[in-house]
Design an enzyme around this catalytic site. Structure first.
Site, PDB file in Angstrom:
ATOM      1  CE  LYS A   1       4.514  -3.347   2.532  1.00  0.00           C
ATOM      2  NZ  LYS A   1       4.365  -4.897   1.571  1.00  0.00           N
TER       3      LYS A   1
ATOM      4  CD  GLU B   1       3.942  -7.438  -1.424  1.00  0.00           C
ATOM      5  OE1 GLU B   1       5.155  -8.354  -1.760  1.00  0.00           O
ATOM      6  OE2 GLU B   1       4.111  -6.417  -1.301  1.00  0.00           O
TER       7      GLU B   1
END
Length: 410
Positions: A164, A266
């Site tokens: 990412k 996350e």
């Protein structure tokens, strides 16, 4: 996928090669069908330059911030210049410069420099230049080779172990980006260990997050390693890195684009990212909050929300508090911030859309016990009322007002 049923991943799971001569260790992790080389050692400037020279690049573009440019990045760029023409691109330190304006400037400078499809982008520094470099490499010619040289614990243990790559907008963190696999990660543990105590405390938060949300078998080792004084040796940081690589290497093999089980990485970031972008939460001495500190506060808030919702018991809450305290981070907001501001930024969270929810809800990674995430609809995201999130932020503010640690509200 039942994460609890998995045996704890040992560092050797991500290991392909025995220790190398001159004290180097080589590791790797597989992602989207590609093996990413990882090299660890102390004072390995020459070895890193040699590893980069093996890529047969016609040009190197080194991306860093102004602080690191004067130290590690500048020295590495000088070494690389002996192999191929090298451009050093730097931006001022700070989250506010991880944006499209910085990226656009770097694109033009790289093209003016004459980069081609044979060129290599080298990210040197923390997570901010690492992300900017990742997007730059992914966009130029639809994908140049990317090598990470992290100089902070949080970059080494978290942001560079990913595909990412993203920059921020005024609405939220990491909302504009792409997926781009690095060629290699080169870690000089002596440089990483040279960070400030505050940087080292911030950096260990992501490893603690992995243990709380994914791999609780690592908690005894973290209890042994973590110290409030943050007086970590390079060997200590190497062990902390191995813990992170074991978790992230396994998750990235199963979910390279972090859309399913990878969402667990996350944990703590929904509120944490909002606190970073809101710009009002501050750490000791009045400095802007660091990413790891924000994640620690975000995990505190997530545990609070889960506890208020009747999901996480007092014991799970206590483990969160213990580990964050062991890191040496205060579980409070030391400067006032309106919960409405936090909720505004959460509304643009980069996980939105994975699950549908109405305007009065927030989707978060939540735990029903340490190492036992809720897995509604195979998304590991649970809709919770905004009122619960606001209450958790209020509690962080209350703790800030009551803080006696010497860095309370200004």
């Amino acid at each position: 996928m039942d994460l609890q049923a998995r045996e704890p991943a040992a560092a050797a799971d991500a290991t392909a090669a025995p220790p190398l001569p001159s004290g180097l260790r080589e590791r790797s992790f597989d992602i989207a069908g590609k093996r990413v080389r990882v090299v660890l050692g102390e004072r390995i400037e020459a070895e890193m330059a040699a590893a980069l020279a093996e890529l047969d690049a016609d040009r190197f573009v080194v991306v860093t911030d102004a602080r690191v440019a004067e130290l590690a990045a500048g020295a590495l760029a000088q070494r690389l210049e002996r192999t191929a023409p090298t451009l050093l691109l730097s931006h001022p330190p700070g989250e506010e410069f991880k944006n499209l304006a910085t990226l656009s400037r770097f694109v033009d400078l790289a093209l003016d420099f004459g980069v081609t499809r044979r060129s290599v982008v080298v990210a040197v520094g923390g997570g901010i230049p690492g992300n900017i470099a990742g997007v730059l490499a992914g966009l130029l010619f639809r994908g140049l080779r990317l090598v990470h040289v992290p100089t902070t614990v949080i970059a080494a243990c978290d942001s560079v172990l990913s595909v990412k790559q993203a920059v921020n907008t005024g609405h939220a963190k990491n909302t504009v980006g792409l997926y781009h696999i690095p060629e290699a990660v080169l870690v000089d543990l002596a440089v990483v260990a040279n960070g400030s105590p505050r940087d080292l405390r911030s950096g260990t938060c992501e490893t603690v997050k992995n243990a709380l949300a994914i791999e609780p078998a690592q908690i005894p080792r973290l209890r042994r390693l973590l110290r409030r004084e943050a007086d970590y040796s390079p060997a200590d940081l190497g062990e902390i890195f191995e813990l992170s690589l074991a978790v992230k290497g396994r998750l990235l093999l199963e979910d390279p684009y972090e859309k399913h089980a990878g969402v667990l990485l996350e944990y703590g970031h929904t509120v944490g990212h909002a606190l970073e972008l809101a710009g009002a939460g501050r750490g000791p001495g009045g400095d802007m909050i660091k990413h790891g500190e924000a994640v620690a506060l975000g995990m505190t808030a997530a545990a609070d929300v889960a506890h208020r919702a009747g999901l996480l018991d007092a014991e799970g809450l206590a483990v969160h508090e213990e580990l964050i305290d062991r890191i040496g981070i205060c579980r409070c907001l030391t400067v006032g911030i309106a919960p409405e501001t936090v909720l505004h930024h959460i509304a643009y969270d980069n996980k939105r859309g994975y699950r549908s929810c109405d305007g009065s809800e927030v989707t978060m990674v939540l735990l029903r016990a340490v190492g036992a995430p809720l897995n509604a609809e195979q998304r590991y995201l649970t809709p919770v009322p905004q009122t619960l999130v606001a209450a958790a932020v209020h509690d962080l503010l209350r703790r800030g007002k009551e803080c006696t640690a010497g860095h309370g509200p200004s």
